[in-house]
Write an enzyme that holds these catalytic residues in place. Sequence first.
Site, PDB file in Angstrom:
ATOM      1  N   SER A 477       0.805  -1.224   0.000  1.00  0.00           N
ATOM      2  CA  SER A 477       0.000   0.000   0.000  1.00  0.00           C
ATOM      3  C   SER A 477       0.833   1.267   0.000  1.00  0.00           C
ATOM      4  CB  SER A 477      -0.984   0.009   1.179  1.00  0.00           C
ATOM      5  OG  SER A 477      -2.087  -0.805   0.895  1.00  0.00           O
ATOM      6  N   HIS A 478       1.861   1.289  -0.812  1.00  0.00           N
ATOM      7  CA  HIS A 478       2.581   2.524  -1.068  1.00  0.00           C
ATOM      8  C   HIS A 478       1.990   3.165  -2.324  1.00  0.00           C
ATOM      9  CE1 HIS A 478       6.395   1.102   1.314  1.00  0.00           C
ATOM     10  NE2 HIS A 478       5.328   1.262   2.062  1.00  0.00           N
ATOM     11  N   ASN A 479       0.666   3.292  -2.310  1.00  0.00           N
ATOM     12  CA  ASN A 479      -0.007   3.863  -3.475  1.00  0.00           C
ATOM     13  C   ASN A 479       0.111   5.385  -3.451  1.00  0.00           C
ATOM     14  OD1 ASN A 479      -1.946   4.335  -1.407  1.00  0.00           O
ATOM     15  ND2 ASN A 479      -3.030   2.475  -1.976  1.00  0.00           N
ATOM     16  N   HIS A 480       0.053   5.970  -4.627  1.00  0.00           N
ATOM     17  CA  HIS A 480       0.254   7.411  -4.756  1.00  0.00           C
ATOM     18  C   HIS A 480      -0.323   7.876  -6.078  1.00  0.00           C
ATOM     19  CE1 HIS A 480       3.739   5.213  -6.371  1.00  0.00           C
ATOM     20  NE2 HIS A 480       3.815   6.177  -7.282  1.00  0.00           N
TER      21      HIS A 480
END
Length: 541
Positions: A477-480
Amino acid sequence: MALESKRKLISVAAAAIIIFFCFSGFCYAQNSPAYGFVKHAADAPRVSYHDYIIVGGGTAGCPLAATLSERFDVLVLERGGSPYGNPNVSNLASWADNLADLTPTSPAQRFVSEDGVINTRARCLGGGTCINGGFYSRASHREVMAMGLNPKLADQSFQWVERELVFWPQLTEWTSALRAGLLAAGVTPDNGFTYEHLEGTKVGGTMFDPTGHRHTTADLLKYADPARITVLLRATAQRILFQNVTGQHKNPQAYGVVYKDETGNIHEARLKGFSAGEIILSAGALGSPQLLMLSGVGPEDHLKSFGIEVVLDQPMVGHGIADIPLNIFAVPSPEPLTISLGQVVGIRPAYYVESLTGFLAAAILGGNFQGGVVVEKLANPLSRGYLRLKNLDPEDNPSVTYNYFTEPDDLRTCVEALQTVMRVIDTQALSKFRYPNQTVEYLQALTASLLVNNRTISAQDATSLEQYCRDIVLTISHNHGGCEVGKVVDHEYRVIGVDGLRVIDGSTFSFSPGTNPQATLMMLGRYMGVLIGNGGVEPSD
């Protein structure tokens, strides 16, 4: 193991890998600090007035709110509850219970992307710092410059966070061996312990103190002026209110937020009539673009398909969203391993290598698994996707498509990173944690047989690293992206085309800074709080 059972296992496991890495600690829940300004939204007035209204009390939102309250009246609307007194947040022994909790008030809200990858988003005061693995590593100097930030103020803001939240980790035998294995595999130089982003192998910081207790950005609210801040829990923003929507010569002006409390009652928070204040979205890479769309700022055709009145046709809202793909190799061990988090990282320009052990590894690979997991993740994937509304309910997850590995360079990087992982596992340093007859090729096939997600699984996963990357992709979940600087917001994070509205969170990033972005998000909250409080002028001292 039956496929359905494996899917249930991986649903917990994928959530576990998302929040990434842990170590053992004492079993207790942190007592709530004396925050008299933290209240439940059900106790709030139907209408209130403030200088600044922040939607989202998370990784960036808490340091931002604490800093702005030094000069202004600030309201924080947090859709989740408090991390204090919740043993599933602070007690690592029951961390798996936190991930498996699918109730509407869980700190970890699960969703599955359209790519078939199981994800988790935070729903708690403190945001992702309540559910992640606590690994702390700054953005590089190059990344700080690429974000258009003043390096001196960025450094001061990092230090402000670190004084309260960040500690030196206590390396386990496994992570010490991983460190030696990375160096032996050529991931050099050895950079020792540092918060800095440096190519090679390093020991990073942690947000778990020496007793094993988790610290979150909610702790930074201790620096808030209690007379100038109100934090409302279980306050779910429904939409932003605008005036001058049909004006010919003025931009639409944000002036308030409609929010719902946990009992279902509707409230409004408005900016003070003569205030130069603003509404600031810090709801994350999913929440901020979703709320903009629900409020009428987004792609016109998409909004009209849901009957939403269009305030501003902004096709780039929700566009360009990305996630860091992650792949793992399981390493069964003949002896039990101490639980460990991501204490050590190998940094290459295009990818990173980390690890985990203990009950998280067992959760990912089956309850009887004993050993460690070595992971690789891409530093800056080129593949991009999009976020769209599924319905008009802001409490529901939007539809998200990340398009993992659609860019050939991402696939080539993944293969290179997995080859590095295989070399690390094959080093003498990790040999004592392996069965001698299990080759790395065997471990690839073993991991492929154990992991299940909602993607199509190929028989080639056991032999082809390219297919393994595509099929066995997980997430942390290192979404951006979705509200990127230069596309949706300007370089001071103001939403382009409307007034009185900013976005300050990971949705503004075009890349994920550092090996783990939370350090940069906390820094950005402090940084922008100082900048806004100083009238947009960078302080001279």
